[in-house]
Design an enzyme around this catalytic site. Structure first.
Site, mmCIF file in Angstrom:
data_model
loop_
_atom_site.group_PDB
_atom_site.id
_atom_site.type_symbol
_atom_site.label_atom_id
_atom_site.label_comp_id
_atom_site.label_asym_id
_atom_site.label_seq_id
_atom_site.Cartn_x
_atom_site.Cartn_y
_atom_site.Cartn_z
ATOM 1 N N ASN A 34 0.972 -1.068 -0.218
ATOM 2 C CA ASN A 34 -0.043 0.476 0.058
ATOM 3 C C ASN A 34 1.110 1.806 0.056
ATOM 4 O OD1 ASN A 34 -2.256 -1.610 0.671
ATOM 5 N ND2 ASN A 34 -3.200 -1.182 1.531
ATOM 6 N N ARG A 35 0.584 2.215 -0.134
ATOM 7 C CA ARG A 35 0.785 3.974 -0.718
ATOM 8 C C ARG A 35 1.029 4.163 1.377
ATOM 9 N NH1 ARG A 35 2.137 6.458 -4.976
ATOM 10 N NH2 ARG A 35 0.765 5.832 -6.493
#
Ligand code: CTP
Ligand code: CA
Length: 221
Positions: A34-35
């Site tokens: 995930n960012r």
């Protein structure tokens, strides 16, 4: 000028914080993730420590330095994060700020080579650390999740609070320029309803949240 240390309403309390992304390996050189910069989680750990809590920070792969007075445990995958959280219990409060990868891949032992056809990734769902903690016999008295949403922020966060069994959800509108940035549009969703917080930076969100946590836990007996 040095500010005075201030009151320590969380003295004697143990706070557990997760932060950053997790990395789920595809092979020895590749991963999905995930960012997440980890800034909000690290700021939360720092704010809790500055109110006197003993803080355990379970951190995914980030490039941030450890806040003063915080015990940091570095992990890579969601499963490692879940294990580290379990090991850190008991805690009076847990704040799950990490952007945990929802899926992992059954990783290849050797580097996958480019061939004619692109490889298919078979994704397997990761354990939900927050939901697992909510069901645990060692559930912290106060269990707080974060929800990054791009639309219908409060509606999704309210549903998430109930589905996961969290006491509070800090709902973050990430439709604008939040990821990796410094400003947050935040709602606090509790059993009592929804509060809209002023648009402030991540350090200030962390300080507001730490204050609220101290108020909710009261003084240790
Ligand atoms: N979380 C967790 N373990 C996971 C996934 C999420 O502990 N495997 C926690 C996050 O740290 C956060 C909260 O759950 O505090 C909400 O995460 P979010 O990704 O917004 O929720 P999901 O249930 O995964 O829903 P979505 O489909 O929106 O990703
Ligand atoms: Ca998710």
């Amino acid at each position: 000028r040095r500010l005075s240390p201030g009151p320590k309403p969380l003295a004697g309390r143990h706070a557990l914080v997760t932060a950053g992304p997790t990395h789920e390996p595809i092979d020895p050189v590749r991963y999905i993730a995930n960012r997440s910069s980890g800034k909000q989680g690290f700021a939360t750990a720092a704010a809790l420590a500055s109110l006197g809590a003993r803080v355990t920070l379970v951190a995914g792969p980030v490039t941030l330095s450890t806040p003063a007075g915080v015990d940091r445990i570095d992990v890579e995958t969601a499963q490692e994060m879940a294990d580290a959280v379990e090991t850190a219990l008991p805690a009076d409060v847990a704040v799950m700020v990490a952007a945990v990868a929802d899926w992992r891949v059954a990783p290849a032992a050797q580097k996958v080579k480019k061939g004619e056809a692109a490889p298919e990734l078979r994704l397997v769902e990761n354990p939900d650390i927050l939901a697992g903690l909510a069901r645990s016999p060692r559930r912290p008295a106060l269990l707080i999740g974060f929800a990054a949403e791009t639309e219908r922020v409060v509606e999704h966060a309210t549903a998430k609070r109930l589905r996961k069994g969290a006491d509070w959800i800090v709902a973050n509108d990430v439709s604008g320029d939040v990821m990796g940035g410094d400003s947050n549009a935040v709602h606090l969703v509790t059993a009592a309803g929804v509060e809209e917080w002023p648009r402030v930076n991540k350090a200030e969100v962390a300080r507001l949240l730490a204050r609220r946590i101290a108020d909710a836990l009261g003084n240790p007996g």
